[in-house]
Design a protein around this motif. Structure first.
Motif, PDB file in Angstrom:
ATOM      1  N   GLN A   1       0.835  -1.204   0.000  1.00  0.00           N
ATOM      2  CA  GLN A   1       0.000   0.000   0.000  1.00  0.00           C
ATOM      3  C   GLN A   1       0.870   1.253   0.000  1.00  0.00           C
ATOM      4  OE1 GLN A   1      -2.986  -0.024   3.069  1.00  0.00           O
ATOM      5  NE2 GLN A   1      -3.489   2.116   2.766  1.00  0.00           N
ATOM      6  N   CYS A   2       1.926   1.254   0.792  1.00  0.00           N
ATOM      7  CA  CYS A   2       2.840   2.401   0.835  1.00  0.00           C
ATOM      8  C   CYS A   2       3.546   2.583  -0.504  1.00  0.00           C
ATOM      9  CB  CYS A   2       3.863   2.231   1.952  1.00  0.00           C
ATOM     10  SG  CYS A   2       3.172   2.425   3.602  1.00  0.00           S
ATOM     11  N   ILE A   3       3.971   1.498  -1.114  1.00  0.00           N
ATOM     12  CA  ILE A   3       4.645   1.575  -2.413  1.00  0.00           C
ATOM     13  C   ILE A   3       3.690   2.141  -3.464  1.00  0.00           C
ATOM     14  CG2 ILE A   3       5.641   0.207  -4.286  1.00  0.00           C
ATOM     15  CD1 ILE A   3       6.768  -1.677  -2.060  1.00  0.00           C
ATOM     16  N   ARG A   4       2.463   1.675  -3.485  1.00  0.00           N
ATOM     17  CA  ARG A   4       1.469   2.178  -4.445  1.00  0.00           C
ATOM     18  C   ARG A   4       1.142   3.649  -4.211  1.00  0.00           C
ATOM     19  NH1 ARG A   4      -1.085  -2.646  -3.184  1.00  0.00           N
ATOM     20  NH2 ARG A   4      -2.611  -1.510  -1.932  1.00  0.00           N
ATOM     21  N   GLY A   5       1.279   4.096  -2.966  1.00  0.00           N
ATOM     22  CA  GLY A   5       0.972   5.484  -2.639  1.00  0.00           C
ATOM     23  C   GLY A   5       1.912   6.485  -3.275  1.00  0.00           C
ATOM     24  N   ALA A   6       3.089   6.029  -3.677  1.00  0.00           N
ATOM     25  CA  ALA A   6       4.069   6.860  -4.390  1.00  0.00           C
ATOM     26  C   ALA A   6       4.470   8.123  -3.623  1.00  0.00           C
ATOM     27  CB  ALA A   6       3.565   7.206  -5.795  1.00  0.00           C
TER      28      ALA A   6
END
Length: 98
Positions: free
Chosen positions: A29-34
């Motif tokens: 989720q953090c990675i997708r949040g950019a």
């Protein structure tokens, strides 16, 4: 009902699988949040009461993601948890292989 040693072992393993699943989902989720994030960000996304089998489990998850180039370290921040004794946390962003 009487629990056997196998029942107890199965319950213990299930707890850790649950943590790994939650922690992996939180990191994704953090990675997708950019946007930049730290271990505290990921930890905050893991439900209360879901604990790893070892205190260094989250850092192992980050190490694997970093090695796979899913995340890249860009700096440091002060941790929010007193158990870190003031040692800095890395700040991460989405990597090229994410």
């Amino acid at each position: 009902m009487t629990l056997t040693a196998d029942d107890c072992l199965a319950a213990e393993v299930a707890i850790h699988r649950t943590w790994l699943q939650h922690a992996s989902n939180a990191l994704d989720q953090c990675i997708r949040g950019a946007v930049p994030f730290s271990a505290d960000t990921v930890r905050a996304l893991i439900p209360d009461g879901v604990e790893p089998h070892h205190p260094n489990a989250l850092s192992s998850l980050f190490r694997a993601a970093s090695g796979a180039k899913r995340i890249i370290a860009i700096g440091y921040t002060q941790p929010g948890r007193t158990s870190r004794h003031g040692n800095p946390n890395r700040i991460w962003i989405k990597g090229p292989a994410a």
